[in-house]
Design a protein around this motif. Structure first.
Motif, short mmCIF file in Angstrom:
data_model
loop_
_atom_site.label_atom_id
_atom_site.label_comp_id
_atom_site.label_asym_id
_atom_site.label_seq_id
_atom_site.Cartn_x
_atom_site.Cartn_y
_atom_site.Cartn_z
N ILE A 1 0.42 -8.04 -14.14
CA ILE A 1 0.88 -7.78 -12.77
C ILE A 1 2.38 -8.08 -12.68
O ILE A 1 2.81 -9.22 -12.86
N GLN A 2 3.17 -7.04 -12.42
CA GLN A 2 4.61 -7.20 -12.33
C GLN A 2 5.06 -7.13 -10.87
O GLN A 2 4.43 -6.47 -10.04
N HIS B 1 12.02 -6.40 -19.34
CA HIS B 1 11.64 -5.99 -20.69
C HIS B 1 11.33 -4.50 -20.65
O HIS B 1 10.77 -4.01 -19.66
N PRO B 2 11.65 -3.74 -21.69
CA PRO B 2 11.43 -2.29 -21.65
C PRO B 2 9.99 -1.87 -21.39
O PRO B 2 9.75 -0.87 -20.70
N VAL B 3 9.02 -2.62 -21.89
CA VAL B 3 7.62 -2.28 -21.65
C VAL B 3 7.27 -2.49 -20.18
O VAL B 3 6.64 -1.64 -19.54
N ALA B 4 7.69 -3.62 -19.61
CA ALA B 4 7.43 -3.88 -18.19
C ALA B 4 8.15 -2.87 -17.31
O ALA B 4 7.60 -2.41 -16.31
N MET B 5 9.37 -2.51 -17.69
CA MET B 5 10.12 -1.52 -16.92
C MET B 5 9.38 -0.19 -16.92
O MET B 5 9.29 0.48 -15.87
N ALA B 6 8.85 0.20 -18.08
CA ALA B 6 8.14 1.47 -18.19
C ALA B 6 6.89 1.50 -17.32
O ALA B 6 6.48 2.56 -16.85
N GLN B 7 6.31 0.34 -17.09
CA GLN B 7 5.10 0.25 -16.27
C GLN B 7 5.40 0.42 -14.78
O GLN B 7 4.47 0.59 -13.99
N CYS B 8 6.67 0.36 -14.40
CA CYS B 8 7.04 0.37 -12.98
C CYS B 8 8.03 1.47 -12.62
O CYS B 8 8.65 1.43 -11.55
N LEU B 9 8.19 2.48 -13.45
CA LEU B 9 9.23 3.49 -13.25
C LEU B 9 9.03 4.29 -11.97
O LEU B 9 10.01 4.64 -11.30
N SER C 1 5.34 -7.18 -4.34
CA SER C 1 4.33 -7.58 -5.32
C SER C 1 3.58 -6.38 -5.87
O SER C 1 3.49 -5.33 -5.22
N ARG C 2 3.06 -6.54 -7.08
CA ARG C 2 2.24 -5.52 -7.75
C ARG C 2 2.92 -4.15 -7.72
O ARG C 2 2.43 -3.20 -7.11
N VAL C 3 4.05 -4.06 -8.40
CA VAL C 3 4.84 -2.82 -8.38
C VAL C 3 4.56 -1.93 -9.59
O VAL C 3 5.27 -0.94 -9.80
N THR C 4 3.57 -2.27 -10.39
CA THR C 4 3.22 -1.40 -11.51
C THR C 4 2.65 -0.08 -10.97
O THR C 4 2.06 -0.04 -9.89
N ASP C 5 2.85 0.98 -11.73
CA ASP C 5 2.46 2.31 -11.28
C ASP C 5 0.96 2.53 -11.28
O ASP C 5 0.48 3.46 -10.64
#
Length: 306
Positions: A85-86, A115-123, A175-179
């Protein structure tokens, strides 16, 4: 007290480790690089290492699997799944909206670190709410939060965990900004000795590396047949290059069965009889998915572990 190596404090790995340990105290050794996490246990600096292996959105972490196969010989001792959860993190006072004081004004954000992986999860969230922001990759989500903490007044934010925001005294702007809501990460604990777990509902799982003989038509089919007719459940099959020759691969297979099982041990013998090389990477309890906790254990807080 167990010594456990893992990625930086405030990362998803940190949250996942606290979830696994519960109220059991341990000495957590944080490292910036995953190579140092592996080497800590390989050289005896720690008893175990926490390794993220697979993510719902990004898939397998190939680098970490290659380390287990090529760089160290340390068995997996526990597997568990934890929600990644990001959150969007910063100083709330920097982004106060003139019209809506309780809502952050994303137009004031100039840069987003993660981190690039976390960033990719929230684009999708980033493109929708702050398309003007510059994106910058750093070594971990906790490092991203630390950058924001050390540079006030710049309009900087970070994608990171609730624990990271808590550690550095920052606010969760969103909160919870993952796609995707079903964003989970599979972790393994590696170490030379078995790790006792108290969770209910654990299943036995065994991970094996199978290298096929060269010039053997139908070898993979026969390997899979050795599991199939015994009704052994393969939950994952992944091919990785042997790094010896182009087009030469080995296979990682996860089987829902203990290595002590007569069925699995006989399947391995049959596969070896075909001329395949079989290496057991670990036979361990696989824990059911856990829920993210709003607060960390009081035992950890009172003893100063976090």
């Amino acid at each position: 007290m167990k010594r456990i190596a893992l990625l930086p404090a405030g990362s998803v790995s940190h949250e996942a480790a606290l979830h696994l340990l519960g109220d059991e105290p341990a000495e957590l050794l944080h490292f910036k690089q995953i190579s140092d996490v592996f080497l800590a246990t390989a050289t005896g600096k720690s008893d175990y290492s926490v390794i993220p292996m697979e993510n719902t959105i990004e898939g397998s972490v190939s680098l970490h699997m290659d380390w287990l196969v090529h760089e160290v010989d340390i068995p997996m001792q526990v597997e568990w799944v934890y929600p990644s959860i990001q959150n969007l993190i910063g100083r709330r006072e920097e982004f106060v909206s003139a019209n809506h004081p309780d809502t952050a004004d994303y137009s004031k954000i100039t840069k987003v670190f993660s981190h690039p992986v976390a960033m990719a999860q929230c684009l999708q969230f980033i493109r929708s709410h702050m398309p003007q922001a510059e994106l910058e990759h750093v070594g971990s989500t906790s490092e991203a939060v630390e950058w924001v903490m050390r540079n006030p007044g710049q309009g900087w934010t970070a994608i990171g965990t609730g624990l990271g925001a808590q550690r550095h005294g920052l606010d969760i702007l969103a909160s919870r900004v993952t796609d995707h809501d079903n964003n989970f990460t599979r972790f393994v604990l590696i170490g030379p000795k078995p790790f006792e777990v108290r969770a209910t509902g654990a299943q036995s799982k065994t991970s094996v590396q199978v290298t096929l003989p060269e010039d053997y038509p139908g070898a993979l089919h026969q390997v899979l047949s050795a599991f199939a007719w015994r009704k052994l459940n393969l939950t994952r099959i992944e091919s990785r290059p042997t790094k010896k020759r182009l087009g030469n691969y080995y296979f990682i297979m996860d089987v829902l069965e203990s290595l002590d099982s007569v069925l699995l041990s006989s399947a391995i013998k049959e596969i070896e009889a075909l001329g395949c090389q079989v290496r057991v990477l670990g036979s361990y309890p696989s824990l059911p998915p856990g829920e993210q906790k709003a607060e960390v254990s009081k035992t950890w807080q009172s003893n100063g572990f976090i």
